[in-house]
Design a protein around this motif. Structure first.
Motif, short mmCIF file in Angstrom:
data_model
loop_
_atom_site.label_atom_id
_atom_site.label_comp_id
_atom_site.label_asym_id
_atom_site.label_seq_id
_atom_site.Cartn_x
_atom_site.Cartn_y
_atom_site.Cartn_z
N SER A 1 -22.13 4.28 69.64
CA SER A 1 -21.09 4.88 68.79
C SER A 1 -19.73 4.22 68.98
O SER A 1 -18.73 4.69 68.46
CB SER A 1 -20.99 6.38 69.09
N MET A 2 -19.71 3.14 69.74
CA MET A 2 -18.51 2.32 69.95
C MET A 2 -17.34 3.12 70.55
O MET A 2 -16.18 2.95 70.15
CB MET A 2 -18.10 1.63 68.65
N VAL A 3 -17.66 3.95 71.54
CA VAL A 3 -16.59 4.58 72.30
C VAL A 3 -15.88 3.49 73.10
O VAL A 3 -16.53 2.73 73.82
CB VAL A 3 -17.15 5.64 73.27
N PRO A 4 -14.56 3.33 72.97
CA PRO A 4 -13.85 2.30 73.73
C PRO A 4 -14.14 2.42 75.21
O PRO A 4 -14.22 3.53 75.76
CB PRO A 4 -12.38 2.57 73.41
N PHE A 5 -14.30 1.29 75.89
CA PHE A 5 -14.72 1.32 77.28
C PHE A 5 -13.77 2.13 78.16
O PHE A 5 -14.19 2.73 79.15
CB PHE A 5 -14.88 -0.11 77.82
N ARG A 6 -12.49 2.16 77.80
CA ARG A 6 -11.52 2.90 78.61
C ARG A 6 -11.81 4.39 78.64
O ARG A 6 -11.42 5.09 79.58
CB ARG A 6 -10.11 2.68 78.07
N TYR A 7 -12.45 4.90 77.59
CA TYR A 7 -12.61 6.36 77.44
C TYR A 7 -14.03 6.83 77.65
O TYR A 7 -14.37 7.96 77.31
CB TYR A 7 -12.10 6.76 76.06
N ARG A 8 -14.88 6.00 78.22
CA ARG A 8 -16.27 6.39 78.44
C ARG A 8 -16.38 7.38 79.61
O ARG A 8 -15.63 7.30 80.58
CB ARG A 8 -17.13 5.15 78.69
N LYS A 9 -17.35 8.27 79.51
CA LYS A 9 -17.55 9.32 80.50
C LYS A 9 -18.88 9.16 81.25
O LYS A 9 -19.24 10.01 82.06
CB LYS A 9 -17.51 10.70 79.83
N SER A 10 -19.58 8.09 80.99
CA SER A 10 -20.86 7.87 81.64
C SER A 10 -20.70 7.80 83.15
O SER A 10 -19.66 7.38 83.66
CB SER A 10 -21.48 6.58 81.10
N ARG A 11 -21.75 8.19 83.85
CA ARG A 11 -21.78 8.12 85.31
C ARG A 11 -23.06 7.41 85.75
O ARG A 11 -23.98 7.22 84.98
CB ARG A 11 -21.76 9.53 85.92
N ARG A 12 -23.11 7.05 87.00
CA ARG A 12 -24.33 6.44 87.53
C ARG A 12 -25.36 7.52 87.89
O ARG A 12 -25.00 8.63 88.30
CB ARG A 12 -24.01 5.60 88.76
#
Length: 919
Positions: free
Chosen positions: A634-645
């Motif tokens: 969905s092209m969320v800008p990398f600065r605002y990503r919430k993914s975790r490991r």
């Protein structure tokens, strides 16, 4: 009455390979060029096209359409097609100093052969700009630079901050190199697409120009306004002539001109804008928030960077020096072969290529190009070394038993190291005989071979400390000039010896000999102190290395008493960014090997060198969670990503080799990482404990001083930066320098001024403007990373530690030969030179003449003296430039020496014309 002029420059910024493979992009290029030729033929008011400042697009096009060659040449000669001066548009920081220079030299010469080039230092999309760019282009007669990144324009209503050398009120400014060279510099303040797709329809054109003119005027220093009609792979705007006629009709107070860079620059200079700011040195977007510097391309696909350093080093520091040495004897220089190898390598240097920020297909093809360039360089090196060795007089050794070999130093500076070379004790040719039977016979005869019965002598007949290790029978072959190939079995041994004080452009000759034929007076009691003095401890007269249970180590410098602790810890963090930018997941704590038990054992121990192996079996998260895939889709800008490991882990095996030689204040570090997990970055940490406000970093033709703390505007939690050969820190009394082979990213952490060197970074997408999966950018599998940690007094310049750091990637060349007479002595230096704080850069023959070109650069801020003494008769010695132009003749000072003052940060080339010409 017109009040301003809008200069419209038609262009297309041409990345050879990026989100498409090279060939797919090339098909688009062919279409662009075909449209362009047709438009020139049909529209006499379409006056010119700027072909992106790089010559290679013409090569790419004409390789498909060779029948267009004469048409293209005519367009260039008429000034309609504007090409050069570069061969390719490189990333300036990720390639070597010489690669930047050769790119300019090759581009200019190729462009001239096709009709001429634009004298513009064109840097439209470099991911930061080198501080020596003004000096580099000025040496080529270019006095204007045009670029897109690195400087922050602040507009008319803002004051320039005191001491801020990286902002400008205007999009026009002066740019000054560390040596003081100054050029006019033009920034694409509104990017190089601020005049693309100009409307023809009046109402749309009115709105378009109202916006575009206002944006350009916000930063322009005069009424001469620049508009770039094009963008990345932009198709030709065929109706540009009509669009400009519309603009003229709706805005009669503006002169709209289908212009060119030469026309625009001439008009700008005529306008004589006042109070232009001066920017100095490197332009790395220091005065920004730090989020869009693209600096982490330095750690994307590290395997690409490693192959690049290997390729550059083989050409600059091995093949060319050896070829020059050989040419002095043979009169033959492989100029065309070297040019082919250089051009093959340069094709990997565009910013989207060497930066590792393209799709996987691009980087697969790059690896083939690296291999091709390396193979040519290696073939030239082997042939040159063999030619020289055959001319060396080895008759001083015993003709019946000696096995002579010549050790070449091509690093440019005098050098001492422990080296290992493989030698043939005997060869058995088996042409027309069953090879298996010959092998078995050979093996049986050498079952009683005892390496302790052999020694190494130098050219003076004195024993040299060496360790000989049997290897056994090995297949080999000769390719004679006058016969069919000759296969053989060779009984081989590895010879480890300490090569001492070998001249920078020269060699020493040694011989492997059986003790039985040597008199007792030759054999000597060698001083062989133990390098391993305690368990997990290595030391020599200069340093002591003590390895802790977790694999970290302490280095005690016995010379200055400084003790460095906590060295060599590995750090791992998640990375949910992309090939351009690193992004650690929010609130994630780094994982380290501190306190993690390691398996430690001694794997090599001779009187010359000791090596400890440290093994970590490290459980790391397998990768990022599924949210990252959705955020990428969905092209969320990398600065605002919430993914975790993920919590799930997998074992990552890291084997580290720490090595210490008999002499020297350094420790070698070799990391073998079997990467089995994704979306992460591994770094090695070096806690220095040194109080310092800046580090010294190898950059392009300079040792750049960079502040440890970022500027006030910086917001990115990471402050990673580019490096080439090394990064160094000093408190003025002691210092540490970390040299590397293709590890182009470092960061200085606040804790004890710890230097973190990036070893590996894995991500799953290209990033930028679309969704492009890059599974191979995860860099799974085995990686071998190499560094050298150098302890020294003072700083890296005053201690000359920079010399050792520059030598680290340069391999030694060894050539076995026979006992024979020759025209060269057993020990020789082809070109002597000396000069404080001068770093060797290149030695080569000219591209358009037979002169020898020798280049150094001053790494200090003080004037120094260069003394050059050829070992051969020189007809003339003169000052030269990056583009090999002959300058002022130098006069003999004494005993065949020539002396020249070299200013601060000066790139200095010397031309030497031997009395004997090449064939």
């Amino acid at each position: 009455m017109t009040t301003k002029t809008a200069h419209i420059v038609a262009h297309s910024h041409w990345d050879r390979e990026w989100y498409l493979s090279f060939e797919k992009h090339r098909m688009l290029l062919v279409q662009l060029m075909e449209d362009l030729i047709e438009t020139f033929e049909n529209d006499p008011e379409f006056t010119n096209f700027h072909l992106d400042g790089q010559f290679i697009v013409l090569e790419d096009y004409l390789e498909i359409m060779p029948h267009r060659s004469n048409q293209v040449r005519k367009l260039i000669e008429e000034g309609k097609l504007i090409v050069g001066p570069w061969y390719i548009l490189q990333d300036e920081f990720l390639v070597s100093s010489e690669a930047n220079a050769r790119n300019l030299l090759i581009g200019i010469q190729a462009s001239e052969q096709m009709g001429g080039y634009a004298k513009i230092g064109y840097f439209p999309d470099s991911f930061g700009n080198m501080g020596q760019a003004p000096q580099l282009i000025s040496q080529a007669g270019i006095e204007v630079a045009v670029y897109g990144r690195g400087v922050k324009p602040v507009g008319f209503n803002n004051e320039i901050q005191s001491g801020n050398e990286h902002t400008s009120k205007y999009s026009e400014m002066y740019w000054e190199s560390p040596d003081g060279t100054r050029v006019l510099a033009i920034l694409f303040a509104n990017w190089y697409n601020n005049g693309m797709e100009i409307p023809v329809e009046p109402e749309k054109a009115k709105a378009y120009w109202a916006e575009k003119l206002a944006a350009a005027e916000e930063f322009a220093s005069s009424s001469e306004l620049l508009f770039m009609n094009g963008c990345d792979h932009q198709p030709l705007q065929k109706d540009l002539t009509q669009a400009l006629k519309t603009a003229t009709e709706i805005m009669p107070d503006v002169t709209f001109r289908h212009s060119s860079f030469p026309e625009y620059i001439q008009a700008l200079q005529k306008a004589k804008p006042q109070s232009l700011d001066v920017i100095r040195g490197e332009l790395r977007s220091q005065w920004t928030d730090g989020w869009i510097t693209l600096v982490n391309t330095a750690s994307a696909r590290v395997y690409i960077k490693q192959q690049n350093v290997k390729s550059q080093t083989l050409l600059e520091k091995v093949a060319e020096p050896l070829a020059v040495m050989a040419s002095l004897s043979t009169g033959i220089y492989p100029r065309h072969e070297l040019l082919y190898a250089w051009k093959t390598l340069l094709k990997n240097h565009p910013h989207d290529s060497i930066c590792g920020c393209s799709v996987d297909e691009v980087h697969r093809e790059m690896m083939t190009r690296f291999a091709k360039s390396q193979e040519v360089a290696e073939a030239i090196s082997v042939q040159s070394a063999r030619t020289i060795a055959e001319s060396v007089d080895t008759s001083g050794f015993d003709a019946d038993s000696a096995l002579p070999f010549v050790v070449f130093n091509t690093s440019g500076h005098r050098r001492s190291n422990v080296i290992v070379t493989r030698m043939d004790v005997e060869r058995r040719y088996f042409d027309h005989q069953p090879p298996h039977e010959k092998y078995q016979e050979f093996k049986r005869e050498y079952e009683t071979f005892d390496s302790n019965d052999w020694v190494v002598l130098n050219a003076e007949g004195k024993q040299v400390e060496a360790v000989i290790t049997p290897v056994g029978p090995t297949f080999g072959y000769d390719l004679p000039d006058d016969r069919f190939r000759q296969p053989y079995w060779a009984y081989q041994v590895d010879v480890e010896l300490h090569a001492q004080n070998i001249p920078g452009f020269g060699y020493h000759t040694f011989a492997l000999m059986p003790q039985s034929v040597i008199g007792e007076s030759v054999l000597s009691e060698l001083n062989t102190p133990e390098l391993v003095t305690e368990q997990q401890v290595m030391e020599n007269d200069y340093v002591r290395i003590e390895i802790a249970g977790d694999g970290s180590f302490t280095m005690l410098d016995k010379v200055n008493g400084r003790n460095y602790t906590g060295l060599g810890i590995y750090e791992d963090t998640g990375d949910i960014g992309n090939e351009y930018m690193y992004r650690q997941p929010d609130q994630e704590a780094p994982l380290t090997t501190q306190g993690l038990p390691a398996q430690i054992k001694l794997v090599h121990h001779t009187s010359l060198k000791a090596v400890y192996e440290i093994v970590h079996n490290w459980e790391l998260p397998v990768g990022a969670d599924e949210l990252l895939d959705e955020e990428i889709r969905s092209m969320v800008p990398f600065r605002y990503r919430k993914s975790r490991r993920l919590d799930e882990t997998r074992e990552v095996s890291i084997r580290t080799e720490l090595s210490l030689e008999k002499t020297g204040r350094s420790v070698g570090i070799k990391s073998y990482i079997n990467n089995t997990v994704q979306d992460h970055r591994i770094r090695m940490l070096f806690q220095t404990g040194l109080e310092a406000s800046h580090v010294t970093v190898d950059s392009i033709y300079e040792l750049a001083q960079r502040p440890i703390q970022p500027e006030a505007e910086w917001r990115n939690p990471s402050n990673a930066q580019h490096q080439n050969a090394f990064v160094s820190i000093s408190n003025g009394r002691e210092g540490l320098t970390i040299a590397n082979k293709g590890l182009n990213e470092y960061e200085v952490l606040a804790n004890q001024n710890t230097i973190a060197v990036s070893l590996l970074r894995g991500v799953r997408e290209l990033g930028d403007w679309g969704v492009f999966a890059t599974p191979e950018a995860q860099c799974l599998g085995q990686h071998i990373l190499e560094m050298e940690l150098i302890s020294h007094d003072l700083d890296v310049i005053q201690s000359d530690a920079y010399v050792q750091a520059y030598q680290f990637p340069v391999p030694w060349t060894v050539q076995q030969t026979s006992v024979h007479g020759g025209t060269l002595p057993a020990t020789h230096e082809f070109l002597q030179w000396e000069g404080d704080h001068l770093a060797f850069s290149a030695i080569k023959r000219g591209e358009s003449n037979d002169d020898m070109l020798f280049r150094v650069f001053n790494v200090s801020s003080e004037t120094t003296s260069l003394k050059v003494t050829p070992s051969f008769e020189a007809k003339e010695v003169y000052e030269s430039t990056i583009v090999e132009e002959q300058g002022e003749t130098m006069k003999v000072a004494d005993e065949g020496s020539y002396v020249l003052n070299v200013g601060p940060a000066k790139i200095q080339t010397i031309g030497i014309q031997p009395t004997t010409r090449l064939i």
